[in-house]
Enzyme design. Structure first.
Site, short mmCIF file in Angstrom:
data_model
loop_
_atom_site.label_atom_id
_atom_site.label_comp_id
_atom_site.label_asym_id
_atom_site.label_seq_id
_atom_site.Cartn_x
_atom_site.Cartn_y
_atom_site.Cartn_z
N GLY A 1 10.03 30.71 -44.35
CA GLY A 1 9.06 30.61 -43.95
C GLY A 1 8.28 29.44 -44.40
O GLY A 1 7.14 28.91 -43.70
N ASP A 2 8.39 28.90 -45.78
CA ASP A 2 7.51 28.14 -45.82
C ASP A 2 7.70 26.62 -44.89
O ASP A 2 7.01 25.97 -44.94
CB ASP A 2 8.16 27.63 -47.13
CG ASP A 2 7.26 28.97 -48.36
OD1 ASP A 2 7.11 29.72 -48.19
OD2 ASP A 2 8.42 28.85 -49.30
N1 LIG Z 1 18.92 34.63 -40.06
C1 LIG Z 1 18.16 33.61 -39.70
N2 LIG Z 1 18.66 32.79 -38.69
C2 LIG Z 1 18.16 32.03 -37.96
N3 LIG Z 1 16.48 31.44 -38.28
C3 LIG Z 1 16.38 31.54 -39.00
C4 LIG Z 1 17.39 33.13 -40.62
N4 LIG Z 1 16.42 33.75 -40.99
C5 LIG Z 1 15.13 32.86 -41.17
N5 LIG Z 1 14.82 31.83 -39.39
C6 LIG Z 1 14.34 31.14 -39.93
O1 LIG Z 1 13.14 31.12 -40.05
C7 LIG Z 1 11.71 31.84 -40.00
C8 LIG Z 1 10.99 32.30 -40.69
O2 LIG Z 1 11.88 33.15 -41.56
P1 LIG Z 1 10.98 34.64 -42.61
O3 LIG Z 1 10.58 35.48 -41.10
O4 LIG Z 1 12.52 34.83 -42.87
O5 LIG Z 1 10.39 34.13 -43.05
P2 LIG Z 1 9.89 34.50 -44.29
O6 LIG Z 1 9.68 35.91 -45.37
O7 LIG Z 1 8.25 33.83 -44.76
O8 LIG Z 1 10.83 34.00 -45.36
P3 LIG Z 1 10.72 33.61 -46.68
O9 LIG Z 1 9.47 34.39 -47.64
O10 LIG Z 1 11.58 33.47 -47.62
O11 LIG Z 1 10.20 31.96 -46.87
C9 LIG Z 1 12.34 32.25 -38.86
O12 LIG Z 1 11.53 32.85 -37.12
C10 LIG Z 1 13.48 31.58 -37.96
O13 LIG Z 1 13.29 30.61 -37.44
O1 LIG Z 2 6.20 35.63 -56.20
P1 LIG Z 2 5.98 34.44 -54.27
O2 LIG Z 2 4.32 33.32 -54.65
O3 LIG Z 2 5.22 35.32 -53.04
O4 LIG Z 2 6.52 33.94 -53.59
C1 LIG Z 2 7.53 32.86 -54.30
C2 LIG Z 2 8.77 32.42 -54.00
O5 LIG Z 2 9.54 33.84 -54.01
O6 LIG Z 2 8.36 31.88 -52.77
C3 LIG Z 2 8.88 30.63 -52.42
C4 LIG Z 2 10.05 31.22 -51.29
O7 LIG Z 2 9.22 31.25 -50.17
C5 LIG Z 2 10.42 30.56 -53.51
O8 LIG Z 2 10.65 29.28 -53.72
C6 LIG Z 2 9.80 31.08 -54.79
O9 LIG Z 2 10.42 31.53 -55.60
#
Ligand SMILES: Nc1ncnc2c1ncn2[C@@H]1O[C@H](COP(=O)(O)OP(=O)(O)OP(=O)(O)O)[C@@H](O)[C@H]1O
Ligand SMILES: O=P(O)(O)OC[C@@]1(O)O[C@H](CO)[C@@H](O)[C@@H]1O
Length: 307
Positions: free
Chosen positions: A250-251
């Site tokens: 997501g980042d």
């Molecule tokens: N299993 C996957 N296959 C392909 N692309 C993925 C997958 N998981 C994540 N992505 C890509 O990453 C983007 C962000 O993922 P996600 O929706 O999991 O964000 P998030 O929950 O904010 O992630 P995180 O908190 O783990 O950083 C998705 O929109 C997609 O483009």
């Molecule tokens: O506890 P928060 O601040 O919501 O999330 C922190 C965290 O899970 O977010 C990053 C991935 O998005 C990791 O590097 C980190 O450990």
């Protein structure tokens, strides 16, 4: 300049464990301790795109020293505030048949720490972007992000918010340039299920009515939905691949969107770059390098959604 704010950074202890069992002694097949926290990840990913960025936030203790050491080693510009008590947290990320995470609490901060942060943020100008993301440590008010936006948006600083619940909600009246909840975070915020694109779009519109400008909803392997501030809506497919570590996907998406906006301001290409960056990082052991992101660009299908 782009600034990122990570109030509660971490060392992410990313462990691969075969056949994890919650009732046995498990042993790691591979493990890495990597500086993280959402804003730091955005900063690292932006630097992979050669976009100038300064990482801000708070660090404490020997874990904070290690976070700073890694950032310097990666060549990231930082201006973190060091607090005297406590320890920056260690967040445990276990990769087995499923992925699960245990995020620590971090040090307790106080009003003086916030004053030091505001003194830094007060130097930002209308040429700057600020990404505020992640949770905040104990001792800080839930209004922290909205307090920051209410100070900075009148001065023309463009703010991006990636946070959950009230932390996000309270910023909306201050017109953040972009908010990026994931599908589940949006359901939680709106307190209703959003089972399909039509419902997600309604949810995105609701965030806009509350004040957000662009709303980007990430949907992990299902791609993403974007509602722009001029009322266009798009969906994007995610490329197929083997997920190695989705922490930071997501980042990476937020960083890709910002890098795209800075390129030529074209929203559709920024959206494509955002999805490619998210997926490339999900398919990598860590935050993906630029060439891995670029390789995915042509695999993403963007469709217009009628409003
Ligand atoms: N299993 C996957 N296959 C392909 N692309 C993925 C997958 N998981 C994540 N992505 C890509 O990453 C983007 C962000 O993922 P996600 O929706 O999991 O964000 P998030 O929950 O904010 O992630 P995180 O908190 O783990 O950083 C998705 O929109 C997609 O483009
Ligand atoms: O506890 P928060 O601040 O919501 O999330 C922190 C965290 O899970 O977010 C990053 C991935 O998005 C990791 O590097 C980190 O450990």
């Amino acid at each position: 300049m782009i600034y990122t704010l990570t109030c509660n950074p971490s060392l992410d202890y990313i462990m691969k464990v075969h056949d994890f069992s919650p009732t046995a002694v498990n042993r790691t097949a591979d493990a890495n301790l990597i500086a993280g926290g959402k804003g730091i990840n955005v900063a690292v990913m932006l630097s992979h795109f050669d976009v100038p960025v300064t990482a801000l936030g708070f660090v404490a203790g020997f874990t904070g020293d290690e976070i700073m050491r890694q950032l310097r080693q990666w060549g990231c510009t930082e201006d973190f505030i060091r607090v005297e008590d406590g320890l920056s947290r260690i967040n445990v990320k276990v990769k087995s048949d499923a992925e699960f995470e245990i995020n620590g609490a971090g040090p307790r901060l106080n009003a003086t720490d916030v004053d030091r942060l505001f003194a830094q943020l007060d130097t930002l100008t209308a040429d700057d972007y600020l990404v505020v993301s992640g949770s905040i440590p104990a001792g800080l008010p839930v209004t922290l992000y909205s307090d920051i936006l209410s100070r900075l948006t009148p001065r023309g600083v463009r703010c991006i918010v990636d946070a959950t619940g009230s932390l996000l909600n309270e910023t909306l009246p201050h017109r953040p340039l972009l908010v990026k909840p994931n599908h589940h975070e949006l359901e939680e915020l709106l307190d209703r299920p959003l089972p399909d694109i039509a419902h997600l779009l309604d949810g995105a519109k609701e965030l806009q009515q509350r004040g957000a400008r662009h709303v980007l909803i990430s949907r992990a392997g299902d791609g993403a939905l974007l509602l722009t501030d001029d009322g266009r809506a798009y969906t994007a497919s995610a490329p197929h691949g083997i997920v190695r570590n989705s922490v930071g996907a997501g980042d990476s998406m937020v960083a890709g969107f910002l890098a795209g906006l800075r390129n030529d301001g074209d929203i559709e290409s920024a959206f494509r770059l955002a999805v490619a960056a998210g997926s490339a990082s999900a398919f990598d052991d860590w935050l993906a390098p630029k060439d891995a992101v670029c390789r995915l660009l042509t695999q993403i299908e963007i469709s217009t959604v009628a409003l």
